[in-house]
Design an enzyme around this catalytic site. Structure first.
Site, PDB file in Angstrom:
ATOM      1  N   GLU A 243       0.882  -1.177   0.000  1.00 15.85           N
ATOM      2  CA  GLU A 243       0.000   0.000   0.000  1.00 15.85           C
ATOM      3  C   GLU A 243       0.911   1.216   0.000  1.00 15.85           C
ATOM      4  OE1 GLU A 243      -3.072  -0.038  -0.457  1.00 15.85           O
ATOM      5  OE2 GLU A 243      -3.843  -1.963   0.269  1.00 15.85           O
ATOM      6  N   CYS A 277      -2.775   8.689   2.994  1.00 10.74           N
ATOM      7  CA  CYS A 277      -2.438   8.160   1.664  1.00 10.74           C
ATOM      8  C   CYS A 277      -3.545   8.448   0.679  1.00 10.74           C
ATOM      9  CB  CYS A 277      -2.163   6.666   1.756  1.00 10.74           C
ATOM     10  SG  CYS A 277      -3.463   5.756   2.580  1.00 10.74           S
TER      11      CYS A 277
END
Ligand code: NDP
Length: 469
Positions: A243, A277
């Site tokens: 990720e 993010c």
């Protein structure tokens, strides 16, 4: 508070030795973190490896019960955890911040306890019978970032344990205490040595990625570190979930209602003071609505107090560390120097205490300005004007990162049509970054690979095993 947590908190606050961790808002000492040696890491891997067959040998229902008990334990310690997180990470207690993050830890544990990954009959006819089973991988190494240290740790720990793996977790060197405290709380209910934290810096993460006793790495962090882990994991052919960084686009369509979407746009970009993010990091707005959207965002920005995390009224905080502050300042300065228009912010206080950067909105900026094309990971949003939707979609799809994106419109069907043309792991309609434990989450392009959450997330920490007769 349990004795273990009291002991941990008093140890981090008063211990001699260890690396000092300071509050990014005040500079005050939060505590001292121990640092794992290579021998500590080897021992941790050996210990969780020894426990793994026994943990996998428990029934699926039992492991689900352990996750429920872990959620209860997190809730029982929610306020202590949130206060430590606020002091170490900098995020305020309120707003979508520290208390919200601790609440999400419990929510994700409970949701993960509910998912079931059943064997699948693939073929059953006169020629053959084949069944797909999902076995544990063994030992999962988890490596996490500093922006949502507790929640992202749970995203890695919960599915791994659910599927019968054991876990060694390496927290970010910027926010180790939050993860150490969380692991202490989880370990009040988990059997011994199914979950061990090894605090340390990048070298410990690298050793974990190379370790022959580790079967999989779940990594959340920057694309650059992700690439290095992919190389380090190659020799042992480890499974990987990556990720990585994002630079999410939001596209407002010309039928949107600026007043109605403004708050959603604001929090889509400024959640956790932009250090997320899957936050919106560039916003494309059509000519027809440009001024109205800019004004509505400025109004909201002026109503959102930024300050020290433990002060209850604040909803925005400092950058977690000085390196990230420098990145934000460099990108905003480049935008201003290029002639872009400052709607608010871009004027950090030279006498500030702590890593505060003011909430910044930048208008009339070139689509290829660095503030648009690089991930700022902080409280600064570039708002790019467009007159042709095809052009806006092309800009949105033009970067190497493709984690999330969003489309904002009064017509959800039309928005879905635009969403289908965007390259991303997730595209939200009239919201941004709204992760949900039931919906798989992952990146496209250099934002990574592999999925977290839901049943798909359980598959990522399992070895498919087909039995065919
Ligand atoms: P980093 O990549 O710098 O660090 C992440 C973790 O990796 C830290 O624990 C770090 O340790 C460790 N690490 C550093 N070097 C190595 C190495 N060579 N091998 C193994 N581990 C290593 O990311 P940040 O913590 O700075 O996080 C910010 C970045 O993470 C942003 O780009 C953001 O977009 C991305 N991110 C992505 C998310 C997603 O879900 N896609 C979610 C959250 C963040 P140490 O801190 O001690 O250096």
């Amino acid at each position: 508070m349990t004795e273990q947590l009291i002991d941990l908190l008093s140890r981090v606050e008063s211990a001699e030795g260890g690396r000092e961790i300071h509050d990014p808002a005040t500079g005050e000492l939060v505590g001292r973190t121990p640092e794992a040696s290579p021998e500590d890491l080897d021992q941790a891997v050996a210990r969780v490896r020894a426990q793994q067959p026994g943990w996998a040998g428990r029934s699926d229902a039992q492991r689900a019960e352990f996750l429920e008990a872990a959620a209860d334990a997190v809730e029982a310690h929610a306020e202590e955890l949130a206060r430590l997180l606020s002091r170490e990470q900098g995020k305020p207690l309120n707003g979508p911040n520290a208390r919200f993050e601790v609440g999400a830890c419990a929510a994700w544990l409970r949701a993960t306890a509910q998912f079931r990954l059943e064997p699948e009959v693939l073929v059953d006819d006169d020629s053959a019978k084949a069944t797909l089973h999902w076995r544990p991988l063994g030992v999962v190494g988890a490596i996490g970032p500093w922006n949502w240290p507790m929640m992202i740790s749970i995203w890695q720990i919960a599915p791994s344990l659910r599927q019968g793996n054991t876990v060694v977790i390496k927290p970010s060197g910027y926010t180790p205490l939050s993860v150490l405290a969380l692991v202490e709380v989880l370990n009040t209910v988990l059997p011994e040595d199914v979950l061990i934290a090894v605090p340390g810096r990048g070298d410990v993460g690298q050793a974990l990625s190379r370790h022959p006793g580790v079967d999989k790495i779940m990594f959340t962090g920057s694309t650059q570190t992700g690439k290095s882990i992919i190389k380090d994991a190659a020799d042992t052919v480890k499974r990987l979930t990556m990720e990585l960084g994002g630079n999410d686009a939001g596209i407002v369509l010309d039928d949107a209602d600026p007043e109605a979407i403004a708050e959603g746009l604001f929090w889509g970009a400024f959640i956790n003071t932009g250090q997320t993010c899957a936050a919106m990091k560039r916003l494309y707005v059509p000519d027809a609505l440009y001024d109205q959207v800019c004004e509505a965002l400025v109004d909201i920005a002026h109503k959102m107090p930024m300050g020290v995390g433990l002060e209850e009224h604040n909803v925005l905080g400092p950058l977690q560390n000085s390196s990230q502050w420098e990145i934000v300042d460099r990108l905003v300065t480049a935008a201003v120097d290029s002639g872009a228009r400052v709607l608010t912010g871009a004027d950090p206080d030279p006498d500030r205490t702590g890593h505060f950067y003011p909430t910044t909105l930048i208008a009339d900026i070139d689509p290829d300005n660095e503030l648009v094309t690089e991930e700022q990971f902080g409280p600064a949003l570039p708002i790019i004007r467009y007159s042709d939707l095809d052009q806006a979609i092309e800009w949105a799809n033009s970067l190497e990162q493709a984690l999330g994106s969003s489309v904002w419109s009064s017509d959800p069907e039309r928005a879905e049509g635009v969403a289908a043309r965007l390259i991303a792991g997730t595209t939200w309609i009239n919201k941004h970054g709204a992760v949900d434990p039931r919906m798989p989450f992952g990146g496209a392009r250099q934002s990574g690979f592999g999925l977290e959450f839901g049943v798909e997330g359980l598959k990522e920490v399992s070895q498919p095993h087909i039995i065919s007769r």
